[in-house]
Motif scaffolding. Structure first.
Motif, PDB file in Angstrom:
ATOM      1  N   ASP A 120      65.603  63.849  70.143  1.00 38.66           N
ATOM      2  CA  ASP A 120      65.824  62.405  69.985  1.00 38.66           C
ATOM      3  C   ASP A 120      67.211  62.011  70.465  1.00 38.66           C
ATOM      4  N   VAL A 121      68.203  62.845  70.174  1.00 41.52           N
ATOM      5  CA  VAL A 121      69.578  62.533  70.585  1.00 41.52           C
ATOM      6  C   VAL A 121      69.695  62.521  72.109  1.00 41.52           C
ATOM      7  N   LEU A 122      69.099  63.502  72.761  1.00 44.12           N
ATOM      8  CA  LEU A 122      69.183  63.593  74.216  1.00 44.12           C
ATOM      9  C   LEU A 122      68.400  62.487  74.909  1.00 44.12           C
ATOM     10  N   THR A 123      67.203  62.182  74.400  1.00 46.50           N
ATOM     11  CA  THR A 123      66.410  61.132  75.055  1.00 46.50           C
ATOM     12  C   THR A 123      67.053  59.767  74.857  1.00 46.50           C
ATOM     13  N   GLU A 124      67.705  59.566  73.728  1.00 43.51           N
ATOM     14  CA  GLU A 124      68.405  58.292  73.519  1.00 43.51           C
ATOM     15  C   GLU A 124      69.567  58.139  74.491  1.00 43.51           C
ATOM     16  N   ARG A 125      70.245  59.225  74.778  1.00 41.76           N
ATOM     17  CA  ARG A 125      71.406  59.172  75.666  1.00 41.76           C
ATOM     18  C   ARG A 125      71.005  59.111  77.137  1.00 41.76           C
ATOM     19  N   PHE A 126      70.015  59.931  77.533  1.00 42.52           N
ATOM     20  CA  PHE A 126      69.714  60.071  78.950  1.00 42.52           C
ATOM     21  C   PHE A 126      68.357  59.508  79.369  1.00 42.52           C
ATOM     22  N   GLY A 127      67.506  59.153  78.399  1.00 37.89           N
ATOM     23  CA  GLY A 127      66.169  58.666  78.710  1.00 37.89           C
ATOM     24  C   GLY A 127      65.141  59.775  78.625  1.00 37.89           C
ATOM     25  N   ALA A 128      63.932  59.430  78.194  1.00 43.07           N
ATOM     26  CA  ALA A 128      62.886  60.436  77.991  1.00 43.07           C
ATOM     27  C   ALA A 128      62.524  61.164  79.276  1.00 43.07           C
ATOM     28  N   GLY A 129      62.641  60.483  80.423  1.00 43.96           N
ATOM     29  CA  GLY A 129      62.288  61.101  81.687  1.00 43.96           C
ATOM     30  C   GLY A 129      63.262  62.151  82.168  1.00 43.96           C
ATOM     31  N   ARG A 130      64.422  62.237  81.524  1.00 42.79           N
ATOM     32  CA  ARG A 130      65.437  63.201  81.935  1.00 42.79           C
ATOM     33  C   ARG A 130      65.488  64.431  81.025  1.00 42.79           C
ATOM     34  N   VAL A 131      64.563  64.510  80.060  1.00 45.09           N
ATOM     35  CA  VAL A 131      64.619  65.591  79.080  1.00 45.09           C
ATOM     36  C   VAL A 131      63.270  66.315  79.025  1.00 45.09           C
ATOM     37  N   LEU A 132      63.304  67.631  79.098  1.00 47.71           N
ATOM     38  CA  LEU A 132      62.127  68.460  78.878  1.00 47.71           C
ATOM     39  C   LEU A 132      62.241  69.124  77.509  1.00 47.71           C
ATOM     40  N   GLY A 133      61.112  69.538  76.965  1.00 44.43           N
ATOM     41  CA  GLY A 133      61.148  70.381  75.787  1.00 44.43           C
ATOM     42  C   GLY A 133      61.388  71.811  76.221  1.00 44.43           C
ATOM     43  N   GLY A 134      62.067  72.565  75.369  1.00 44.01           N
ATOM     44  CA  GLY A 134      62.324  73.955  75.720  1.00 44.01           C
ATOM     45  C   GLY A 134      62.675  74.778  74.498  1.00 44.01           C
ATOM     46  N   LEU A 135      62.377  76.050  74.573  1.00 45.41           N
ATOM     47  CA  LEU A 135      62.768  76.958  73.501  1.00 45.41           C
ATOM     48  C   LEU A 135      62.904  78.356  74.055  1.00 45.41           C
TER      49      LEU A 135
END
Length: 240
Positions: A37-52
């Motif tokens: 949530d923190v990353l998508t708020e800062r950069f937008g959902a299209g710029r973030v993938l899920g990962g583990l």
């Protein structure tokens, strides 16, 4: 790929922000889920993938990274909405060319929550007892304590909507991990505490405790673990 400790996530975001062009994407492989949530708020959902990634490693006092006796070695990425994408395929190809096996999954959030569940169980058990697995196994109440933590964490993640999946048998693996009397295993959060370093307590145990509170799930062990970690941090850095 964002691999920093989550307590410095704000600093990491500031550091990478100038490099984020139209084609750039962030793959966080951090513990917990709050950072999405923190990353998508800062950069937008299209710029973030899920990962583990699951490698069970810890930072040693001399700065080396040591993998524990528990060997899992899973790395997975995926689009947050579950769709297939060429960029995930391209990233997988690039990482595997460097010797890092990667799964591309259509349910990366489920896998992240499964990892979070296992992490929360281990970290709660170890942070409350301040002990390695073998010591807990030798304690007369060790097995019942481990079972109680697993049951509580199960109730919380199930209420969130990501119940532990039988295929992963994470609960069984955690139980087995803390039932070996000769084991020196300790999750890296415990090792950080042993070495006097800051922990990811708020981002992980704190986040799950807050989820429990929002959903009305009783979570006294998570709350106690969070308090334990908070007091550890206060004692680690007393005001002068």
């Amino acid at each position: 790929m964002l691999t920093c400790k989550t307590y410095d996530l704000a600093g990491a975001m500031d550091a990478i922000a100038p490099a984020m062009g139209e084609q750039n994407v962030i793959i966080p492989v951090l513990n917990g889920v709050r950072h999405i949530d923190v990353l998508t708020e800062r950069f937008g959902a299209g710029r973030v993938l899920g990962g583990l990634t699951v490698i069970n490693a810890a930072l040693m006092p001399d700065g080396t990274i040591q993998q524990s006796q528990v060997r899992v070695n899973i790395t997975a990425i995926g689009e947050l909405d579950g769709r297939s994408s060429s960029r995930c395929t391209a990233i997988k190809t690039a990482l595997e060319a460097g010797g890092i096996p990667v799964q591309v999954t259509d349910n990366v959030l489920m896998m992240m929550w499964e990892k979070f569940f296992g992490f929360a169980c281990s970290a709660t058990i170890a942070s409350l007892s301040r002990s390695r697995a073998g010591v807990i196994a030798r304690a007369s109440d060790g097995a019942s304590f481990v079972s109680a933590v697993i049951a509580e964490c199960t109730r919380v993640v199930t209420a969130v909507g990501y119940p532990p999946l039988p295929a992963f048998n994470t609960a069984g693996e955690i139980s087995a991990l803390f039932s070996q009397p000769d084991s020196a295993y300790g999750p890296f959060m415990l090792i950080d505490m042993e070495d006097g370093r800051p922990t990811e307590g708020e981002h992980t145990i704190g986040d799950l405790a807050e989820c429990a509170g929002r959903l009305g799930v009783s979570a006294p062990l998570l709350t106690a673990s969070r308090c334990n970690l908070q007091t550890y941090e206060i004692n680690r850095c007393p005001k002068t």
